[in-house]
Design an enzyme around this catalytic site. Structure first.
Site, PDB file in Angstrom:
ATOM      1  N   SER A 103      -9.721-125.931  14.327  1.00 16.64           N
ATOM      2  CA  SER A 103      -9.906-127.048  13.403  1.00 16.64           C
ATOM      3  C   SER A 103      -8.823-128.078  13.681  1.00 16.64           C
ATOM      4  O   SER A 103      -8.682-128.528  14.814  1.00 16.64           O
ATOM      5  CB  SER A 103      -9.874-126.555  11.957  1.00 16.64           C
ATOM      6  OG  SER A 103     -10.155-127.607  11.049  1.00 16.64           O
TER       7      SER A 103
ATOM      8  N   HIS B 168     -14.184-127.641  14.132  1.00 16.04           N
ATOM      9  CA  HIS B 168     -14.497-128.517  13.002  1.00 16.04           C
ATOM     10  C   HIS B 168     -14.434-129.968  13.466  1.00 16.04           C
ATOM     11  O   HIS B 168     -13.359-130.561  13.562  1.00 16.04           O
ATOM     12  CB  HIS B 168     -13.498-128.294  11.860  1.00 16.04           C
ATOM     13  CG  HIS B 168     -13.646-126.981  11.176  1.00 16.04           C
ATOM     14  ND1 HIS B 168     -12.662-126.444  10.378  1.00 16.04           N
ATOM     15  CD2 HIS B 168     -14.658-126.076  11.171  1.00 16.04           C
ATOM     16  CE1 HIS B 168     -13.063-125.279   9.896  1.00 16.04           C
ATOM     17  NE2 HIS B 168     -14.267-125.036  10.376  1.00 16.04           N
TER      18      HIS B 168
ATOM     19  N   ASP C 201     -11.233-120.968   7.076  1.00 11.56           N
ATOM     20  CA  ASP C 201     -12.446-120.677   7.841  1.00 11.56           C
ATOM     21  C   ASP C 201     -12.093-119.901   9.104  1.00 11.56           C
ATOM     22  O   ASP C 201     -11.148-120.239   9.813  1.00 11.56           O
ATOM     23  CB  ASP C 201     -13.160-121.982   8.200  1.00 11.56           C
ATOM     24  CG  ASP C 201     -14.544-121.741   8.783  1.00 11.56           C
ATOM     25  OD1 ASP C 201     -15.161-120.711   8.443  1.00 11.56           O
ATOM     26  OD2 ASP C 201     -15.015-122.585   9.570  1.00 11.56           O
TER      27      ASP C 201
END
Length: 339
Positions: A163, A190, A283
């Site tokens: 991310s 992401h 996540d």
């Protein structure tokens, strides 16, 4: 949610301020006209999120992002004119920890045009996603479904998740992997789907192997990195093929690393390694845990080499990582596993 605006254009500052006022729960923390001022302001008063322009005098948004994430870390959303034209700068800022990017809405004589109203909606959606991410909220996975197809031919897989800070970390990892690396790689990063193709091209230019977006029904390919390329989740089927699905809708980040890692744990029949790199939020931690429980090796990036020590920290907290390594040793470890 306290929001700071960093932009040298008085008109852009006013537009962003008006957009914030249209949504409940957002408060203007402060404004700065260049990156140097933002670094100083952030040192005294860290907001929940910064709306950071890229092109500014004195100090641009890329350098400001680097210094803020090093000294006063917080969520940073790049908000700049014509993101497509400045894609390399966007990825540089994301490499230092910026979470996402969106075009700046602008006013004309009669207010926001229809196109800029869409940009305004996209801006608020991205701020809302950051709000959920920094609050630690997330969805629960739902039952995985299967797609049809022939079995994948490769038996060795590296499942990657990243991310904030991911582009730079991935570039370094791929540069260190040999050109004849025998395993297939699949990445969930992401990133908004409008930037995914550009990121794949950029990673190809930075690495020793080809990088492309995963297509519906693809099988992982040895020596090649397939990257999630839409706003739907990427999953692995029982036949070893990749497909996209809107479910579960509850996950704030789309595509979700947890969803992909969990499908690997359930359906990959060969040898696999899970790798969770730098990023804000949680996540990927639960999915990495599922992979470890299946018996796969799972690697998490250490704090010292992470631009944002959120996702790897969450994985370490639940004992999801069998090994915690600095980024510089990841490629060596992967080469040893698949030698």
């Amino acid at each position: 949610m306290r929001v700071a605006i960093v932009n040298d254009s008085p008109l852009a500052q006013e537009v962003l301020r008006r957009v914030l006022l249209t949504a409940p729960g957002y408060q203007l923390a402060w404004q700065a006209v260049n990156g140097a001022e933002a670094v100083k302001r952030c040192a005294d008063d860290v907001p929940d999120v910064i709306l950071m322009d890229l092109l500014m005098p004195v100090m641009d948004g890329v350098e400001a992002t680097r210094q803020i994430m090093a000294n006063s870390p917080c969520a940073i959303l790049i908000v700049t004119s014509d993101v497509d034209r400045h894609m390399s700068r966007v990825f540089s800022a994301m490499g230092y920890g910026a979470l996402d990017a969106v075009n700046t809405p602008m006013l004309n004589g009669s207010g926001l045009s229809s196109a800029d109203q869409l940009e305004s909606t996209a801006l608020l959606r991205k701020i809302h996603n950051i709000r959920w991410l920094t609050a630690g909220n997330g969805g629960k996975d739902s039952k995985l479904t299967n797609s049809q197809g022939e079995p994948a031919q490769v038996t060795q897989l590296v499942a990657l998740g990243a991310s904030a800070g991911g582009p730079a970390a991935l570039a370094e990892l791929l540069q260190r992997l040999p050109s004849d690396f025998p395993a297939a790689l699949v990445l969930v990063q992401h990133v908004d789907e409008v930037f995914a193709a550009g990121m794949a091209e950029w990673l190809t230019s930075q690495s020793n192997m080809p990088v492309r977006l995963a297509r519906e029904g693809d099988s992982p390919v040895a020596g090649q990195l397939l990257m999630a390329g839409t706003s739907d989740h990427l999953r692995l089927s029982t036949e070893g093929r990749l497909y996209y699905t809107a479910e579960p809708m509850s996950h704030v980040y789309r595509p979700s690393i947890d969803v992909f890692f969990t499908s690997v744990a359930q359906y990959w029949s060969g040898n696999a390694v899970g790798v969770l790199l730098t990023g804000m939020g949680r996540d990927g931690a639960q999915g990495l845990k599922a992979m470890r429980n299946r018996g796969f090796i799972t690697l998490a990036q250490d704090e010292a080499s992470s631009a944002v020590y959120g996702m790897p920290k969450a994985a370490a907290a639940i004992d999801a990582a069998s090994e915690i390594l600095p980024l510089q040793r990841m490629a060596e470890r992967l080469s040893a596993v698949f030698s």
